[in-house]
Write a protein that holds these residues in place. Structure first.
Motif, PDB file in Angstrom:
ATOM      1  N   GLU A 141       0.092   0.658  -3.190  1.00  0.00           N
ATOM      2  CA  GLU A 141      -1.084   1.177  -2.495  1.00  0.00           C
ATOM      3  C   GLU A 141      -2.151   0.097  -2.330  1.00  0.00           C
ATOM      4  OE1 GLU A 141      -4.092   4.971  -2.721  1.00  0.00           O
ATOM      5  OE2 GLU A 141      -2.130   5.098  -3.699  1.00  0.00           O
ATOM      6  N   ASN A 142      -2.371  -0.704  -3.352  1.00  0.00           N
ATOM      7  CA  ASN A 142      -3.376  -1.766  -3.267  1.00  0.00           C
ATOM      8  C   ASN A 142      -3.046  -2.752  -2.150  1.00  0.00           C
ATOM      9  OD1 ASN A 142      -4.550  -0.571  -5.494  1.00  0.00           O
ATOM     10  ND2 ASN A 142      -4.145  -2.266  -6.887  1.00  0.00           N
ATOM     11  N   LEU A 143      -1.806  -3.221  -2.123  1.00  0.00           N
ATOM     12  CA  LEU A 143      -1.426  -4.183  -1.088  1.00  0.00           C
ATOM     13  C   LEU A 143      -1.489  -3.553   0.297  1.00  0.00           C
ATOM     14  CD1 LEU A 143       1.487  -6.152  -2.787  1.00  0.00           C
ATOM     15  CD2 LEU A 143      -0.783  -7.012  -2.188  1.00  0.00           C
ATOM     16  N   ALA A 144      -1.047  -2.317   0.427  1.00  0.00           N
ATOM     17  CA  ALA A 144      -1.098  -1.644   1.729  1.00  0.00           C
ATOM     18  C   ALA A 144      -2.533  -1.531   2.226  1.00  0.00           C
ATOM     19  CB  ALA A 144      -0.457  -0.264   1.627  1.00  0.00           C
ATOM     20  N   GLU A 156      10.012  -9.441   4.129  1.00  0.00           N
ATOM     21  CA  GLU A 156      10.302 -10.555   3.223  1.00  0.00           C
ATOM     22  C   GLU A 156       9.013 -11.165   2.665  1.00  0.00           C
ATOM     23  OE1 GLU A 156      12.109 -13.049   0.733  1.00  0.00           O
ATOM     24  OE2 GLU A 156      13.053 -11.379   1.781  1.00  0.00           O
ATOM     25  N   THR A 157       7.985 -11.228   3.498  1.00  0.00           N
ATOM     26  CA  THR A 157       6.695 -11.754   3.044  1.00  0.00           C
ATOM     27  C   THR A 157       6.117 -10.848   1.960  1.00  0.00           C
ATOM     28  OG1 THR A 157       6.316 -12.718   5.222  1.00  0.00           O
ATOM     29  CG2 THR A 157       4.392 -12.458   3.806  1.00  0.00           C
ATOM     30  N   LEU A 158       6.177  -9.546   2.188  1.00  0.00           N
ATOM     31  CA  LEU A 158       5.711  -8.590   1.169  1.00  0.00           C
ATOM     32  C   LEU A 158       6.543  -8.723  -0.104  1.00  0.00           C
ATOM     33  CD1 LEU A 158       5.177  -5.403   3.350  1.00  0.00           C
ATOM     34  CD2 LEU A 158       3.410  -6.846   2.330  1.00  0.00           C
ATOM     35  N   HIS A 159       7.848  -8.873   0.064  1.00  0.00           N
ATOM     36  CA  HIS A 159       8.765  -8.998  -1.077  1.00  0.00           C
ATOM     37  C   HIS A 159       8.343 -10.159  -1.974  1.00  0.00           C
ATOM     38  CE1 HIS A 159      12.573 -10.087  -3.098  1.00  0.00           C
ATOM     39  NE2 HIS A 159      12.746  -8.772  -3.124  1.00  0.00           N
ATOM     40  N   LEU A 166       7.069  -7.199  -9.878  1.00  0.00           N
ATOM     41  CA  LEU A 166       8.278  -6.374  -9.903  1.00  0.00           C
ATOM     42  C   LEU A 166       9.536  -7.236  -9.892  1.00  0.00           C
ATOM     43  CD1 LEU A 166       7.160  -3.840  -7.131  1.00  0.00           C
ATOM     44  CD2 LEU A 166       6.854  -3.612  -9.611  1.00  0.00           C
ATOM     45  N   ASP A 167      10.635  -6.639 -10.350  1.00  0.00           N
ATOM     46  CA  ASP A 167      11.902  -7.354 -10.223  1.00  0.00           C
ATOM     47  C   ASP A 167      12.364  -7.293  -8.771  1.00  0.00           C
ATOM     48  OD1 ASP A 167      13.514  -5.020  -9.715  1.00  0.00           O
ATOM     49  OD2 ASP A 167      13.756  -4.690 -11.870  1.00  0.00           O
ATOM     50  N   ASP A 168      13.426  -7.992  -8.457  1.00  0.00           N
ATOM     51  CA  ASP A 168      13.867  -8.166  -7.081  1.00  0.00           C
ATOM     52  C   ASP A 168      14.166  -6.833  -6.384  1.00  0.00           C
ATOM     53  OD1 ASP A 168      14.341 -10.290  -5.167  1.00  0.00           O
ATOM     54  OD2 ASP A 168      16.434  -9.616  -5.198  1.00  0.00           O
ATOM     55  N   ALA A 169      14.916  -5.954  -7.036  1.00  0.00           N
ATOM     56  CA  ALA A 169      15.280  -4.669  -6.421  1.00  0.00           C
ATOM     57  C   ALA A 169      14.045  -3.794  -6.223  1.00  0.00           C
ATOM     58  CB  ALA A 169      16.315  -3.949  -7.282  1.00  0.00           C
ATOM     59  N   GLU A 170      13.169  -3.757  -7.224  1.00  0.00           N
ATOM     60  CA  GLU A 170      11.930  -2.967  -7.094  1.00  0.00           C
ATOM     61  C   GLU A 170      11.057  -3.511  -5.968  1.00  0.00           C
ATOM     62  OE1 GLU A 170      10.977  -1.558 -11.664  1.00  0.00           O
ATOM     63  OE2 GLU A 170      10.511  -3.617 -11.076  1.00  0.00           O
ATOM     64  N   ALA A 171      11.001  -4.825  -5.852  1.00  0.00           N
ATOM     65  CA  ALA A 171      10.179  -5.446  -4.807  1.00  0.00           C
ATOM     66  C   ALA A 171      10.705  -5.111  -3.421  1.00  0.00           C
ATOM     67  CB  ALA A 171      10.118  -6.956  -5.017  1.00  0.00           C
ATOM     68  N   ALA A 172      12.023  -5.088  -3.259  1.00  0.00           N
ATOM     69  CA  ALA A 172      12.607  -4.745  -1.959  1.00  0.00           C
ATOM     70  C   ALA A 172      12.239  -3.317  -1.569  1.00  0.00           C
ATOM     71  CB  ALA A 172      14.124  -4.922  -1.998  1.00  0.00           C
ATOM     72  N   GLU A 173      12.356  -2.400  -2.517  1.00  0.00           N
ATOM     73  CA  GLU A 173      11.995  -1.002  -2.259  1.00  0.00           C
ATOM     74  C   GLU A 173      10.498  -0.868  -1.992  1.00  0.00           C
ATOM     75  OE1 GLU A 173      11.470   3.188  -4.622  1.00  0.00           O
ATOM     76  OE2 GLU A 173      12.949   1.781  -5.410  1.00  0.00           O
ATOM     77  N   ALA A 174       9.698  -1.559  -2.777  1.00  0.00           N
ATOM     78  CA  ALA A 174       8.238  -1.470  -2.631  1.00  0.00           C
ATOM     79  C   ALA A 174       7.774  -2.023  -1.282  1.00  0.00           C
ATOM     80  CB  ALA A 174       7.556  -2.204  -3.776  1.00  0.00           C
ATOM     81  N   SER A 175       8.411  -3.085  -0.795  1.00  0.00           N
ATOM     82  CA  SER A 175       8.001  -3.631   0.504  1.00  0.00           C
ATOM     83  C   SER A 175       8.236  -2.600   1.603  1.00  0.00           C
ATOM     84  CB  SER A 175       8.702  -4.952   0.808  1.00  0.00           C
ATOM     85  OG  SER A 175      10.075  -4.765   1.007  1.00  0.00           O
ATOM     86  N   ILE A 179       5.380  -0.651   4.125  1.00  0.00           N
ATOM     87  CA  ILE A 179       5.532  -0.518   5.577  1.00  0.00           C
ATOM     88  C   ILE A 179       5.444   0.958   5.986  1.00  0.00           C
ATOM     89  CG2 ILE A 179       7.188  -0.815   7.475  1.00  0.00           C
ATOM     90  CD1 ILE A 179       7.991  -3.478   6.010  1.00  0.00           C
ATOM     91  N   GLU A 180       6.051   1.844   5.204  1.00  0.00           N
ATOM     92  CA  GLU A 180       5.956   3.285   5.476  1.00  0.00           C
ATOM     93  C   GLU A 180       4.517   3.771   5.321  1.00  0.00           C
ATOM     94  OE1 GLU A 180       8.733   5.175   2.818  1.00  0.00           O
ATOM     95  OE2 GLU A 180      10.449   4.174   3.752  1.00  0.00           O
ATOM     96  N   PHE A 181       3.829   3.295   4.288  1.00  0.00           N
ATOM     97  CA  PHE A 181       2.429   3.666   4.056  1.00  0.00           C
ATOM     98  C   PHE A 181       1.590   3.306   5.279  1.00  0.00           C
ATOM     99  CE2 PHE A 181      -1.881   2.942   2.610  1.00  0.00           C
ATOM    100  CZ  PHE A 181      -2.105   3.923   1.651  1.00  0.00           C
ATOM    101  N   LEU A 182       1.795   2.104   5.797  1.00  0.00           N
ATOM    102  CA  LEU A 182       1.043   1.658   6.972  1.00  0.00           C
ATOM    103  C   LEU A 182       1.401   2.485   8.209  1.00  0.00           C
ATOM    104  CD1 LEU A 182       1.209  -2.202   6.468  1.00  0.00           C
ATOM    105  CD2 LEU A 182      -0.807  -0.745   6.244  1.00  0.00           C
ATOM    106  N   ALA A 183       2.669   2.831   8.348  1.00  0.00           N
ATOM    107  CA  ALA A 183       3.089   3.630   9.502  1.00  0.00           C
ATOM    108  C   ALA A 183       2.410   4.999   9.481  1.00  0.00           C
ATOM    109  CB  ALA A 183       4.609   3.785   9.510  1.00  0.00           C
TER     110      ALA A 183
END
Length: 190
Positions: A141-144, A156-159, A166-175, A179-183
């Motif tokens: 939420e903060n980054l969004a 990829e930039t967000l990741h 976050l770990d790699d898998a969490e970061a992929a999901e979070a990115s 994007i969904e939050f912004l949409a």
């Protein structure tokens, strides 16, 4: 009174010193109108288990005013002088235009340090922030909230930024969640 040498400033220096983080921040600045200091603060605040309130910007109007009136103007001047200096004095790194660009870059850094001191003050006062036990949710939420609602950030930039916490898998999901939050935050087209 503002503290210019504070834990957030030191965190930012360390993090921004990592080349991939620096490039990710600058890309989000240029493509999504993000304030790099806010991006760094978003990460730092999430690590402190704090989430930005939706009206954070309204609670911190002097921060946005400073950013627009000083930091952005200095950045624009520095970039313009770089172009002029590279055209007019390409082989002369000590020429007048290069010296001016360097002085403006130093002023820009001081302006950013002032912004960070303001953000740290808001942190200490808990202005625009609320506790959040879920550090990942706070980070998303903060980054969004740092990105323009009508922007389309590169996943990829967000990741890259998300892997700070976050770990790699969490970061992929979070990115993807950012994007969904912004949409969902985008106003409907008429």
């Amino acid at each position: 009174m503002l503290e210019h040498d504070n834990p957030f400033w030191r965190f930012s220096l360390r993090l921004y010193g990592i080349e991939r983080i620096k490039h990710a921040c600058l890309r989000l600045q240029d493509e999504c109108q993000a304030n790099v200091n806010l991006l760094l603060f978003a990460i730092w605040a999430a690590q402190q288990h704090l989430r930005f309130l939706p009206d954070r910007a309204h609670q911190q109007p002097q921060l946005e005013a400073w950013h627009q009136d000083y930091t952005c103007i200095l950045r624009r001047q520095r970039r313009q002088l770089k172009v002029l200096a590279d055209k007019g004095e390409p082989d002369e790194k000590e020429g007048l235009l290069h010296q001016m660009k360097q002085l403006i870059a130093e002023a820009e850094l001081l302006s950013e340090k002032q912004e960070q001191a303001m953000l740290y003050f808001h942190y200490r006062q808990r202005q625009g922030l609320t506790p959040c036990e879920d550090r990942q949710a706070a980070l998303i939420e903060n980054l969004a909230r740092c990105l323009a609602a009508d922007s389309s950030p590169d996943p990829e930039t967000l990741h890259i930024l998300l892997t700070v916490v976050l770990d790699d898998a969490e970061a992929a999901e979070a990115s993807m969640r950012i994007i969904e939050f912004l949409a969902h935050a985008r106003p409907e087209a008429p």
